[in-house]
Design an enzyme around this catalytic site. Structure first.
Site, PDB file in Angstrom:
ATOM      1  N   ASP A  69     -21.706   6.983  -0.046  1.00  0.00           N
ATOM      2  CA  ASP A  69     -20.938   5.811  -0.459  1.00  0.00           C
ATOM      3  C   ASP A  69     -21.742   5.010  -1.459  1.00  0.00           C
ATOM      4  O   ASP A  69     -22.983   5.021  -1.428  1.00  0.00           O
ATOM      5  CB  ASP A  69     -20.591   4.938   0.750  1.00  0.00           C
ATOM      6  CG  ASP A  69     -19.342   4.100   0.512  1.00  0.00           C
ATOM      7  OD1 ASP A  69     -18.268   4.496   1.000  1.00  0.00           O
ATOM      8  OD2 ASP A  69     -19.443   3.054  -0.163  1.00  0.00           O
ATOM      9  N   HIS A 114     -11.696   7.998  -5.947  1.00  0.00           N
ATOM     10  CA  HIS A 114     -10.337   8.371  -6.365  1.00  0.00           C
ATOM     11  C   HIS A 114     -10.137   8.252  -7.877  1.00  0.00           C
ATOM     12  O   HIS A 114      -9.009   8.320  -8.347  1.00  0.00           O
ATOM     13  CB  HIS A 114      -9.257   7.573  -5.623  1.00  0.00           C
ATOM     14  CG  HIS A 114      -9.337   7.731  -4.138  1.00  0.00           C
ATOM     15  ND1 HIS A 114      -8.801   8.816  -3.485  1.00  0.00           N
ATOM     16  CD2 HIS A 114      -9.911   6.965  -3.189  1.00  0.00           C
ATOM     17  CE1 HIS A 114      -9.033   8.698  -2.189  1.00  0.00           C
ATOM     18  NE2 HIS A 114      -9.705   7.595  -1.986  1.00  0.00           N
TER      19      HIS A 114
END
Length: 138
Positions: A69, A114
């Protein structure tokens, strides 16, 4: 009774899991052969940490779950069997450091930024480094 990801999701009282319901049968179809076997599972995008815990429960005690992340806050999701590394998913140096530390992943699940440029660059780097009989899912 065998645990399904859907039943685990519905009964989850741990960290929040954010997944669309139609993902669960797809996950089980492609991941079922890895359950209760030693594996390295990389999930790109840790969200609120719940899916990392779900994967740990699903794959069992021999799984190594690695979350990637960009947010340093995701480091708080580490626990037994779950390790988190902080970096940009499109940074090849970061991804190389993950491969050097954990070896070839058996499964990569890209649920990160994304952004197609990130998805593409991550795929170009990680797919060739995924285990021969592994699964790469976006």
């Amino acid at each position: 009774m065998v645990m399904t990801l859907w039943s685990d999701f519905l009964s989850n009282d741990k960290r929040i899991i954010h997944k669309w319901k139609h993902y669960f049968p797809i996950y089980e179809r492609h991941f079922k052969d890895f359950v209760y076997k030693p594996l390295t599972f990389i999930e790109i995008g840790c969200g609120r940490g719940g899916s990392l815990q779900m994967w740990k429960r699903y794959f069992g005690p021999h799984a190594r779950i690695v979350g990637l992340d960009i947010s340093p806050l995701a480091k708080a999701y580490e626990e037994d069997q779950i390790e988190v590394r902080i970096g940009d998913q499109s940074d090849e140096k970061f991804l190389q450091s993950v491969i050097e530390e954990f070896g070839a992943p058996d499964i990569v699940l890209d649920d990160g930024s994304h952004m197609m440029s990130h998805v593409n660059s991550t795929f170009r780097f990680l797919y060739p480094r995924t285990a021969k009989n592994g699964v790469y899912m976006v």
